[in-house]
Design a protein around this motif. Sequence first.
Motif, PDB file in Angstrom:
ATOM      1  N   ASP A 287     -31.626  -1.848  17.128  1.00  0.00           N
ATOM      2  CA  ASP A 287     -32.324  -1.222  16.011  1.00  0.00           C
ATOM      3  C   ASP A 287     -33.491  -0.375  16.528  1.00  0.00           C
ATOM      4  O   ASP A 287     -34.205  -0.772  17.453  1.00  0.00           O
ATOM      5  CB  ASP A 287     -32.850  -2.289  15.051  1.00  0.00           C
ATOM      6  CG  ASP A 287     -31.721  -3.063  14.393  1.00  0.00           C
ATOM      7  OD1 ASP A 287     -30.610  -2.511  14.289  1.00  0.00           O
ATOM      8  OD2 ASP A 287     -31.953  -4.234  13.997  1.00  0.00           O
ATOM      9  N   GLY A 288     -33.682   0.771  15.895  1.00  0.00           N
ATOM     10  CA  GLY A 288     -34.754   1.666  16.298  1.00  0.00           C
ATOM     11  C   GLY A 288     -34.360   2.683  17.345  1.00  0.00           C
ATOM     12  O   GLY A 288     -35.176   3.530  17.713  1.00  0.00           O
ATOM     13  N   PHE A 289     -33.120   2.623  17.839  1.00  0.00           N
ATOM     14  CA  PHE A 289     -32.649   3.563  18.848  1.00  0.00           C
ATOM     15  C   PHE A 289     -31.726   4.604  18.201  1.00  0.00           C
ATOM     16  O   PHE A 289     -30.963   4.295  17.288  1.00  0.00           O
ATOM     17  CB  PHE A 289     -31.892   2.845  19.960  1.00  0.00           C
ATOM     18  CG  PHE A 289     -32.791   2.138  20.942  1.00  0.00           C
ATOM     19  CD1 PHE A 289     -33.158   2.752  22.128  1.00  0.00           C
ATOM     20  CD2 PHE A 289     -33.276   0.875  20.673  1.00  0.00           C
ATOM     21  CE1 PHE A 289     -33.985   2.113  23.032  1.00  0.00           C
ATOM     22  CE2 PHE A 289     -34.108   0.221  21.567  1.00  0.00           C
ATOM     23  CZ  PHE A 289     -34.460   0.842  22.754  1.00  0.00           C
ATOM     24  N   VAL A 290     -31.809   5.828  18.725  1.00  0.00           N
ATOM     25  CA  VAL A 290     -31.006   6.946  18.239  1.00  0.00           C
ATOM     26  C   VAL A 290     -30.150   7.459  19.388  1.00  0.00           C
ATOM     27  O   VAL A 290     -30.622   7.554  20.531  1.00  0.00           O
ATOM     28  CB  VAL A 290     -31.897   8.083  17.690  1.00  0.00           C
ATOM     29  CG1 VAL A 290     -31.053   9.242  17.199  1.00  0.00           C
ATOM     30  CG2 VAL A 290     -32.791   7.560  16.576  1.00  0.00           C
ATOM     31  N   ILE A 291     -28.894   7.778  19.092  1.00  0.00           N
ATOM     32  CA  ILE A 291     -27.990   8.309  20.113  1.00  0.00           C
ATOM     33  C   ILE A 291     -28.329   9.773  20.373  1.00  0.00           C
ATOM     34  O   ILE A 291     -28.311  10.603  19.461  1.00  0.00           O
ATOM     35  CB  ILE A 291     -26.528   8.159  19.665  1.00  0.00           C
ATOM     36  CG1 ILE A 291     -26.162   6.680  19.540  1.00  0.00           C
ATOM     37  CG2 ILE A 291     -25.582   8.842  20.655  1.00  0.00           C
ATOM     38  CD1 ILE A 291     -24.759   6.437  19.053  1.00  0.00           C
ATOM     39  N   LYS A 292     -28.655  10.092  21.616  1.00  0.00           N
ATOM     40  CA  LYS A 292     -29.041  11.447  21.987  1.00  0.00           C
ATOM     41  C   LYS A 292     -27.882  12.238  22.576  1.00  0.00           C
ATOM     42  O   LYS A 292     -27.689  13.407  22.262  1.00  0.00           O
ATOM     43  CB  LYS A 292     -30.196  11.413  22.992  1.00  0.00           C
ATOM     44  CG  LYS A 292     -31.426  10.688  22.490  1.00  0.00           C
ATOM     45  CD  LYS A 292     -31.995  11.337  21.243  1.00  0.00           C
ATOM     46  CE  LYS A 292     -32.571  12.704  21.523  1.00  0.00           C
ATOM     47  NZ  LYS A 292     -33.207  13.301  20.340  1.00  0.00           N
ATOM     48  N   GLN A 293     -27.108  11.642  23.466  1.00  0.00           N
ATOM     49  CA  GLN A 293     -25.993  12.350  24.085  1.00  0.00           C
ATOM     50  C   GLN A 293     -24.951  11.339  24.544  1.00  0.00           C
ATOM     51  O   GLN A 293     -25.232  10.148  24.695  1.00  0.00           O
ATOM     52  CB  GLN A 293     -26.469  13.200  25.261  1.00  0.00           C
ATOM     53  CG  GLN A 293     -27.080  12.412  26.403  1.00  0.00           C
ATOM     54  CD  GLN A 293     -27.593  13.300  27.509  1.00  0.00           C
ATOM     55  OE1 GLN A 293     -27.853  14.482  27.319  1.00  0.00           O
ATOM     56  NE2 GLN A 293     -27.746  12.746  28.697  1.00  0.00           N
ATOM     57  N   VAL A 294     -23.746  11.838  24.774  1.00  0.00           N
ATOM     58  CA  VAL A 294     -22.614  11.008  25.202  1.00  0.00           C
ATOM     59  C   VAL A 294     -21.911  11.717  26.342  1.00  0.00           C
ATOM     60  O   VAL A 294     -21.594  12.910  26.247  1.00  0.00           O
ATOM     61  CB  VAL A 294     -21.617  10.757  24.039  1.00  0.00           C
ATOM     62  CG1 VAL A 294     -20.399   9.982  24.540  1.00  0.00           C
ATOM     63  CG2 VAL A 294     -22.295  10.009  22.905  1.00  0.00           C
TER      64      VAL A 294
ATOM     65  N   PHE B  66     -14.271   6.151  29.856  1.00  0.00           N
ATOM     66  CA  PHE B  66     -15.512   5.478  29.498  1.00  0.00           C
ATOM     67  C   PHE B  66     -16.433   6.467  28.798  1.00  0.00           C
ATOM     68  O   PHE B  66     -16.373   7.676  29.046  1.00  0.00           O
ATOM     69  CB  PHE B  66     -16.221   4.914  30.735  1.00  0.00           C
ATOM     70  CG  PHE B  66     -15.494   3.761  31.381  1.00  0.00           C
ATOM     71  CD1 PHE B  66     -15.858   2.455  31.095  1.00  0.00           C
ATOM     72  CD2 PHE B  66     -14.453   3.984  32.266  1.00  0.00           C
ATOM     73  CE1 PHE B  66     -15.202   1.397  31.686  1.00  0.00           C
ATOM     74  CE2 PHE B  66     -13.788   2.936  32.863  1.00  0.00           C
ATOM     75  CZ  PHE B  66     -14.168   1.631  32.577  1.00  0.00           C
ATOM     76  N   ALA B  67     -17.287   5.922  27.936  1.00  0.00           N
ATOM     77  CA  ALA B  67     -18.314   6.716  27.251  1.00  0.00           C
ATOM     78  C   ALA B  67     -19.671   6.134  27.605  1.00  0.00           C
ATOM     79  O   ALA B  67     -19.952   4.970  27.283  1.00  0.00           O
ATOM     80  CB  ALA B  67     -18.095   6.709  25.744  1.00  0.00           C
ATOM     81  N   VAL B  68     -20.497   6.932  28.270  1.00  0.00           N
ATOM     82  CA  VAL B  68     -21.852   6.529  28.615  1.00  0.00           C
ATOM     83  C   VAL B  68     -22.776   7.116  27.550  1.00  0.00           C
ATOM     84  O   VAL B  68     -23.007   8.328  27.518  1.00  0.00           O
ATOM     85  CB  VAL B  68     -22.244   7.011  30.021  1.00  0.00           C
ATOM     86  CG1 VAL B  68     -23.649   6.543  30.368  1.00  0.00           C
ATOM     87  CG2 VAL B  68     -21.246   6.498  31.057  1.00  0.00           C
ATOM     88  N   ILE B  69     -23.277   6.243  26.680  1.00  0.00           N
ATOM     89  CA  ILE B  69     -24.091   6.662  25.539  1.00  0.00           C
ATOM     90  C   ILE B  69     -25.559   6.529  25.910  1.00  0.00           C
ATOM     91  O   ILE B  69     -26.014   5.456  26.298  1.00  0.00           O
ATOM     92  CB  ILE B  69     -23.754   5.824  24.294  1.00  0.00           C
ATOM     93  CG1 ILE B  69     -22.269   5.969  23.956  1.00  0.00           C
ATOM     94  CG2 ILE B  69     -24.611   6.241  23.116  1.00  0.00           C
ATOM     95  CD1 ILE B  69     -21.835   5.146  22.765  1.00  0.00           C
ATOM     96  N   SER B  70     -26.281   7.624  25.780  1.00  0.00           N
ATOM     97  CA  SER B  70     -27.719   7.643  26.043  1.00  0.00           C
ATOM     98  C   SER B  70     -28.458   7.458  24.726  1.00  0.00           C
ATOM     99  O   SER B  70     -28.308   8.270  23.805  1.00  0.00           O
ATOM    100  CB  SER B  70     -28.127   8.955  26.711  1.00  0.00           C
ATOM    101  OG  SER B  70     -29.511   8.996  26.941  1.00  0.00           O
ATOM    102  N   ILE B  71     -29.236   6.385  24.629  1.00  0.00           N
ATOM    103  CA  ILE B  71     -29.973   6.078  23.408  1.00  0.00           C
ATOM    104  C   ILE B  71     -31.468   6.192  23.694  1.00  0.00           C
ATOM    105  O   ILE B  71     -31.918   5.971  24.822  1.00  0.00           O
ATOM    106  CB  ILE B  71     -29.622   4.675  22.874  1.00  0.00           C
ATOM    107  CG1 ILE B  71     -29.884   3.613  23.945  1.00  0.00           C
ATOM    108  CG2 ILE B  71     -28.176   4.634  22.432  1.00  0.00           C
ATOM    109  CD1 ILE B  71     -29.598   2.208  23.471  1.00  0.00           C
TER     110      ILE B  71
END
Length: 445
Positions: free
Chosen positions: A160-167, A177-182
């Motif tokens: 909670d409180g994190f937003v996805i910036k890029q994948v 694989f998907a490396v999600i930057s939050i």
Amino acid sequence: MLTLNYSYRIYPDSNQETMLDEWLEICRRSYNYALRELKDWIASRKCPIDRCSLESEYIMAADYPFPSYHQQQNQLPQAKKAFPLLGKVPSQVLQTIVRRLHDAWDFFRNRGFGFPRFKKYGQMKSLLFPQFRSNPLTGWQINLPKLRKVQINLHRPIPDGFVIKQVRVLKKAIGWFAVISIQSDMSLPEVETPFGHPLGLDVGITKIIATSDGFVEKGRKFFKGEQRKLKLLQRRLARKNKRSNNYDKARKKVEKQHNHIAFKRKDYHFKLAHQVCDMGDSIFMEDIDFRTMAKGFLGKHTLDAGFGQFRDILKYVCKIRGKYFGLVNHKGTSQTCPNCRAEVRKTLADRIHNCPECQYQCDRDVASAQEICNRGIETTTLGLRGKETVCQVEVSGVMSLDNWRRGATAVLGSPQVEQVACSIPLWAEISQCELGGSPLTALSS
């Protein structure tokens, strides 16, 4: 601002996988085209004005500007008209490919070597989606531009409180694989000064870690354990005709085996890093260049242990758990007595530290870890030299050799206690003074 990377396994269908493979090939060609333009501009201006190169060079006009990142990025709309194939890839993904090339170019200019190379077929392994208008995760699916919804194994939810910036979509032999930057507005407090219980850490091949508290973890050989199967797969690959379908299948099996070894090693390093953080509050390691160690006669086992990866993982784990991590000078740590700081020369065959000055005896790796802890304390604010309590202890000339916490010499027994006119180890001072005790209580026994 706190940024984290979470890695998930994704399962694209056959059509989506075909699209991803096609995008990777288009990005590879775009990368090579941009690099070719960069190399041509350099080649047309490296020879003197009054003579030509012995080899043929592509000569550009004198007023042709340097193909910088912004210029090549602005040329993408015109390139899409000339090459309609570029329109299949999302526009921002193509921009990140140009950005990747110029990051490599800037890195080459800063260090002076490592000019960017052309990528062969199949060497482009990742795609970056740098921006999202809304949250792309919907349940067990991730929505990517032009790919639509892709199945994802969301084994841990986004905090909670994190937003996805890029994948970043990454292709490996075992799958996608998907490396999600939050990212979040919160920030972790920077631990700039050591505190609490200090812990020295020595790494080695037979014992992957030895701590100043006497804990020893036996080294594990991941590559050597799987080398027999890898050798068999490589022998089968060598017997196939290159660029044939059977050759490609055998190559993927070899790549899967390498991925299996790397995943086992990385998982073990993370578990070991958390175990080390449970033992102390301030962790100290040596500032060794492990690339130099890998060039010795034990290079294969050094690379198998992955000391550099373990140090990076330990630094990351210490940061997220609020521990202090520091590096100390590595020179002479195994040749110095941690108790009286006298020089005790040893060869690789000598596995026991036995000081002739103070009769201190313990395991060689544990003694090295204790010396690392001493140096870490001396170079940080944990050092108590100059304080009144320490001076009172030092002038008394009384010293207890058996002052390492939790029995550093439990295996070999404690050395004989003698009164020596030298200072007690800093590690023992911190254990008593900094944590609420007094060094005089340790010397009263």
